[in-house]
Structures are given as structure tokens and as C-alpha cells.
Design an enzyme around this catalytic site. Structure first.
Site, PDB file in Angstrom:
ATOM      1  CB  CYS A 107      58.419  36.471  16.485  1.00 26.77           C
ATOM      2  SG  CYS A 107      60.110  35.955  16.834  1.00 26.77           S
ATOM      3  CG  ASP A 140      62.303  40.566  17.230  1.00 26.48           C
ATOM      4  OD1 ASP A 140      62.237  41.766  17.585  1.00 26.48           O
ATOM      5  OD2 ASP A 140      63.244  40.106  16.571  1.00 26.48           O
ATOM      6  NE  ARG A 163      63.954  43.395  16.001  1.00 23.91           N
ATOM      7  CZ  ARG A 163      64.718  42.828  15.073  1.00 23.91           C
ATOM      8  NH1 ARG A 163      65.509  43.579  14.326  1.00 23.91           N
ATOM      9  NH2 ARG A 163      64.697  41.515  14.878  1.00 23.91           N
ATOM     10  CG  HIS A 219      59.525  39.751  13.100  1.00 22.45           C
ATOM     11  ND1 HIS A 219      60.826  40.179  13.212  1.00 22.45           N
ATOM     12  CD2 HIS A 219      59.423  38.661  13.872  1.00 22.45           C
ATOM     13  CE1 HIS A 219      61.478  39.377  14.042  1.00 22.45           C
ATOM     14  NE2 HIS A 219      60.661  38.443  14.456  1.00 22.45           N
ATOM     15  CB  CYS A 245      62.367  36.639  11.996  1.00 23.28           C
ATOM     16  SG  CYS A 245      61.881  35.510  13.314  1.00 23.28           S
TER      17      CYS A 245
HETATM   18 ZN   LIG Z   1      61.366  36.653  15.180  1.00 23.19          ZN
END
Ligand SMILES: [Zn+2]
Length: 206
Positions: free
Chosen positions: A40, A42, A44, A100, A103
Site C-alpha cells: 500500500c 500508506d 507507515r 497492513h 488501512c
Molecule cells: Zn493501506
């Protein structure tokens, strides 16, 4: 931006200075990554950090929701180009799809109305529009948190299936030249869980 510039300075003075030979060798010899890592966007989720992989080891595709559109009916573009290149030119031996916890994309897949005002996001996440029905059917009795976990896991498994829709991926899987894994990274604990097809469960790695 200033923080990033300071970061570049720090990288050059430290990591790069200590690993100069590796970068020089990679520049001359080219890349030969072992793994195509699909995850992803993302912020993090940091693939090299969580796997302790060096430069040159991971060929990475990132997008909202770590989605692989199906070759039969999906939005073909950057993701399919990267898969083709990784499989046929780089000849990677592994493909990992890594979802993850917490999400935002999965939340939006389960609740499309929350992103109805975002046409590009809605269209992209439409690639996983079968997930809510599947979650309802298989996990309908669970609470919202468990459903979210199930959706994160099922979304990873759906992308492994979509990867098989590429004939060159299916061929290499069947010949044993390629292996696929489905992972979930748990942000709060740093743990990584790997799908075990035998038990049908995600088991902790490391
Ligand atoms: Zn995500």
C-alpha cells in the site's frame, strides 16, 4: 521539505558513505532484485525497513490498497507493467503482496460511500468491490474490528489470485520458478503475518 533536505544530507554522510561500494556496483551491474514487493502507499509501511532489505533487493510497486488489477477485467497500467517487467525481465523468484492494519483503502472498500466524493479513489478501489460481499458472506457474524482484519487479509488473497490471471505469472508459478506470498504488516507491533495455504491462516513470521 527542509526536513527532507536535511535527511538527504544525513543519508549521504552516513548510510551512503558506509555503503558506497554497493551503490557503485549496483550502478554498473544493474539491478537483480529477488523479490517483487507489492504494498500500500500508506506512509507507515516501509518495505526495506521492515524486511531489512538493502538497495537492489526489492522491486516495489505501491498503490492505494496494494491492489493488482486482474488482467481480464481490471484497470491495466503501471501495476501490470511493473509485474510484467519484474517477471519477464528481472525474473524475480518471489512476489509478495503486503497489506497492513488500519488501512484506509480497506475501510473505503468496506464503506464506499466514504470516498464517493473522490472519483479516482472510488474507481481504483472498485477493483476490490467484491470484498464487502465476501466479508458479509463469510464473516457476517463478526464485529467491525474482526471484519476489518478479515477484509485486509481477504484483499491480499484476492490480489494473489489476480496475479495468477497474468499468463506469464501462472506459467512461472507452475514451473516453480516463482513463489508468491501474502503478508499483513501490523503497524502497532511491527509484526508480519504470512498466509499459509495449508492451514488457511496467517501465521507470524520472524
Ligand atoms: Zn493501506
Amino acid at each position: 521539505m527542509q526536513k527532507l533536505e536535511a535527511g538527504i544530507h544525513h543519508f549521504q554522510a552516513n548510510y551512503f558513505a558506509s555503503n558506497r561500494a554497493l551503490f557503485e556496483q549496483l550502478a554498473v551491474a544493474g539491478q537483480r532484485p529477488e523479490t517483487l514487493f507489492i504494498t500500500c502507499s500508506d506512509s507507515r509501511v516501509v518495505p526495506n525497513l521492515i524486511t531489512n532489505a538493502a538497495p537492489g533487493e526489492l522491486f516495489i510497486v505501491r498503490n492505494v490498497g496494494n491492489i493488482v488489477p486482474s488482467v481480464d477485467h481490471g484497470i491495466l497500467g503501471g501495476v501490470s507493467a511493473a509485474i510484467e517487467y519484474a517477471a519477464l525481465v528481472l525474473e524475480v523468484g518471489n512476489i509478495i503482496v503486503c497489506g497492513h492494519t488500519s488501512c484506509g483503502a480497506i475501510d473505503a472498500i468496506l464503506h464506499p460511500e466514504r470516498v464517493a466524493h473522490l472519483p479516482h479513489v472510488s474507481r481504483w478501489l472498485g477493483e476490490s468491490s467484491n470484498i464487502p460481499r465476501l466479508i458479509e458472506q463469510r464473516y457476517g457474524t463478526l464485529g467491525p474490528e474482526e471484519r476489518m482484519t478479515a477484509a485486509i487479509e481477504e484483499n491480499v488473497l484476492a490480489q494473489l489470485e489476480n496475479l495468477r490471471s497474468f499468463d506469464f505469472v501462472a506459467r512461472r508459478l507452475d514451473s516453480g520458478a516463482l513463489k508468491m506470498n501474502g503478508w499483513v504488516f501490523k503497524i502497532a507491533t511491527g509484526e508480519v503475518f504470512d498466509y499459509d495455504p495449508t492451514s488457511g491462516q496467517f501465521a507470524k513470521l520472524g
